[in-house]
Design a protein around this motif. Structure first.
Motif, PDB file in Angstrom:
ATOM      1  N   ARG A  81      -4.540  -6.977   7.010  1.00  0.00           N
ATOM      2  CA  ARG A  81      -4.056  -6.538   8.324  1.00  0.00           C
ATOM      3  C   ARG A  81      -2.846  -5.617   8.201  1.00  0.00           C
ATOM      4  N   GLU A  82      -1.998  -5.890   7.218  1.00  0.00           N
ATOM      5  CA  GLU A  82      -0.749  -5.138   7.074  1.00  0.00           C
ATOM      6  C   GLU A  82      -0.936  -3.835   6.297  1.00  0.00           C
ATOM      7  N   SER A  83      -2.090  -3.640   5.692  1.00  0.00           N
ATOM      8  CA  SER A  83      -2.325  -2.459   4.860  1.00  0.00           C
ATOM      9  C   SER A  83      -3.151  -1.416   5.603  1.00  0.00           C
ATOM     10  N   GLU A  84      -2.959  -0.158   5.231  1.00  0.00           N
ATOM     11  CA  GLU A  84      -3.765   0.921   5.803  1.00  0.00           C
ATOM     12  C   GLU A  84      -5.176   0.859   5.219  1.00  0.00           C
ATOM     13  N   ASN A  85      -6.169   1.114   6.070  1.00  0.00           N
ATOM     14  CA  ASN A  85      -7.556   1.084   5.605  1.00  0.00           C
ATOM     15  C   ASN A  85      -7.795   2.080   4.466  1.00  0.00           C
ATOM     16  N   GLU A  86      -7.187   3.247   4.580  1.00  0.00           N
ATOM     17  CA  GLU A  86      -7.363   4.268   3.543  1.00  0.00           C
ATOM     18  C   GLU A  86      -6.829   3.770   2.192  1.00  0.00           C
ATOM     19  N   ASP A  87      -5.681   3.058   2.239  1.00  0.00           N
ATOM     20  CA  ASP A  87      -5.124   2.500   1.006  1.00  0.00           C
ATOM     21  C   ASP A  87      -6.045   1.440   0.419  1.00  0.00           C
ATOM     22  N   ALA A  95      -2.048   3.922  -4.090  1.00  0.00           N
ATOM     23  CA  ALA A  95      -2.548   3.068  -3.007  1.00  0.00           C
ATOM     24  C   ALA A  95      -2.405   1.599  -3.385  1.00  0.00           C
ATOM     25  N   ARG A 145       1.206   0.545  -3.044  1.00  0.00           N
ATOM     26  CA  ARG A 145       1.612   0.312  -1.647  1.00  0.00           C
ATOM     27  C   ARG A 145       1.138  -1.057  -1.161  1.00  0.00           C
ATOM     28  N   ILE A 146      -0.058  -1.460  -1.585  1.00  0.00           N
ATOM     29  CA  ILE A 146      -0.561  -2.777  -1.183  1.00  0.00           C
ATOM     30  C   ILE A 146       0.238  -3.879  -1.870  1.00  0.00           C
ATOM     31  N   THR A 174       3.389  -4.361  -0.122  1.00  0.00           N
ATOM     32  CA  THR A 174       3.160  -5.141   1.097  1.00  0.00           C
ATOM     33  C   THR A 174       3.146  -6.632   0.780  1.00  0.00           C
TER      34      THR A 174
END
Length: 338
Positions: free
Chosen positions: A257-263, A309, A312-313, A316
């Motif tokens: 939920r907290e991550s961008e779909n693209e990532d 990517a 970044r996850i 998070t």
């Protein structure tokens, strides 16, 4: 009795032992060999000419002593084996047996400490120089080292962690000297003959993964002040994308939920099937189907973009952990979810 063993190679000794043991026993032993080992041993046995009884007796005796020493090491470590062998064989012969074994087994320094309780290890080393403590901890199992590091005073924790991370290679003489110092407190150990890879980023990451979160945060915060580049390098390796598999389903759903779909899609490009399946499992059916389709038709992407990517996850995950909204299982089992 003159010692004829010194002129023989290890393979020649093994061949003589096999001949002495007889065909039935030797055949059973050779079933455990690789094809290359069988070939080598067959060649040595065929080249073995007349063997006098004294040499045969000496080889059998050496094998027996080595087998007994291995059993003692399994029971209580090298220090214990050495003590028992000294009583049975005398100091000189015991040292020969131990040296023979350790050169074969490549026993790590401070092996005796790996069989000790972390609290005992702490008592042994807590008053030593930070460099000495770092050297010892770098050879312990990560859980042990993490427990010891957690119990050290806060300022000392940071000094030791930094020294482990910046440690490269340590000479056998230095290791031997440290072991001799600690020998007065605990059983002695042996050292490898070549320079030994010690410490480094990988080592401190393993140790920090075994400490409690408070200790980890404190050490990293202090390191950031003293050596920002080193702290950043350590943090990058503390939790990697593939480690998502150690999170529970609820935590993974929160990360999604907290991550961008693209990532997420980019990160999954090089992920293992286990990680992909776990992520798909924690998505809605519609989201999982959409991601699978995207991955199937995705063109070539730069590895650098995938790694960014994933980073970044991971960031998070660590932010959620810092906020107390998820828990990463620690090596010492101190984390409790309430």
């Amino acid at each position: 009795m003159p010692d004829r063993r010194s002129k023989l190679t290890g393979k020649q000794k093994a061949a003589i032992l096999m001949i002495a043991l007889g065909t039935d026993v030797s055949a059973h032993i050779m079933k455990q060999f690789t094809e290359q080992e069988i070939e080598d041993m067959t060649l040595e046995i065929s080249n073995a000419r007349k063997i006098d009884s004294d040499t045969k007796t000496q080889i059998i005796d050496e094998f027996f002593q080595t087998a007994v020493a291995q059993d003692y090491i399994a029971q209580g470590g090298i220090g214990y084996a050495k003590q028992v062998l000294e009583k049975a064989l005398g100091s000189d012969e015991a040292n020969k047996v131990i040296q023979r074994l350790t050169s074969t087994l490549q026993v790590k320094p401070f092996d005796f400490m790996r069989k000790s309780d972390p609290q005992q290890i702490l008592n042994f080393i807590q008053n030593e120089h930070p460099q000495t403590i770092a050297l010892v901890l770098s050879y312990l199992e990560p859980d042990q080292a993490g427990a010891v590091l957690s119990a050290l005073p806060v300022e000392l924790q940071v000094q030791v962690a930094r020294r482990i991370a910046q440690m490269d290679r340590t000479s056998p003489e230095t290791i031997a000297q440290v072991e001799r110092i600690l020998e007065k407190k605990v059983s002695s150990s042996s050292v490898t003959e070549d320079y030994t890879q010690t410490g480094g980023i990988t080592s401190i990451v393993s140790v920090l993964n075994g400490v409690d979160r408070t200790t980890e945060r404190n050490i990293l915060e202090k390191l950031e002040q003293q050596n920002p580049d080193l702290a950043e390098e350590i943090k990058k390796r503390m939790f990697v994308f593939e480690d998502i598999i150690i999170l529970d389903d609820r935590a993974i759903q929160r990360v999604i939920r907290e991550s961008e779909n693209e990532d997420l899609i980019l990160a999954m490009r090089t992920a293992s099937d286990e990680v992909k399946d776990l992520l798909f499992k924690n998505m809605s059916d519609r989201m999982a189907a959409s991601f699978k389709e995207e991955l199937n038709y995705m063109g070539p992407v730069r590895l650098h973009d995938v790694e960014e990517a994933q980073t970044r996850i991971v960031n998070t995950v660590r932010k959620l952990e810092d906020a107390g909204e998820l828990v990463i299982a620690r090596g010492n089992g101190d984390d409790v979810i309430v």
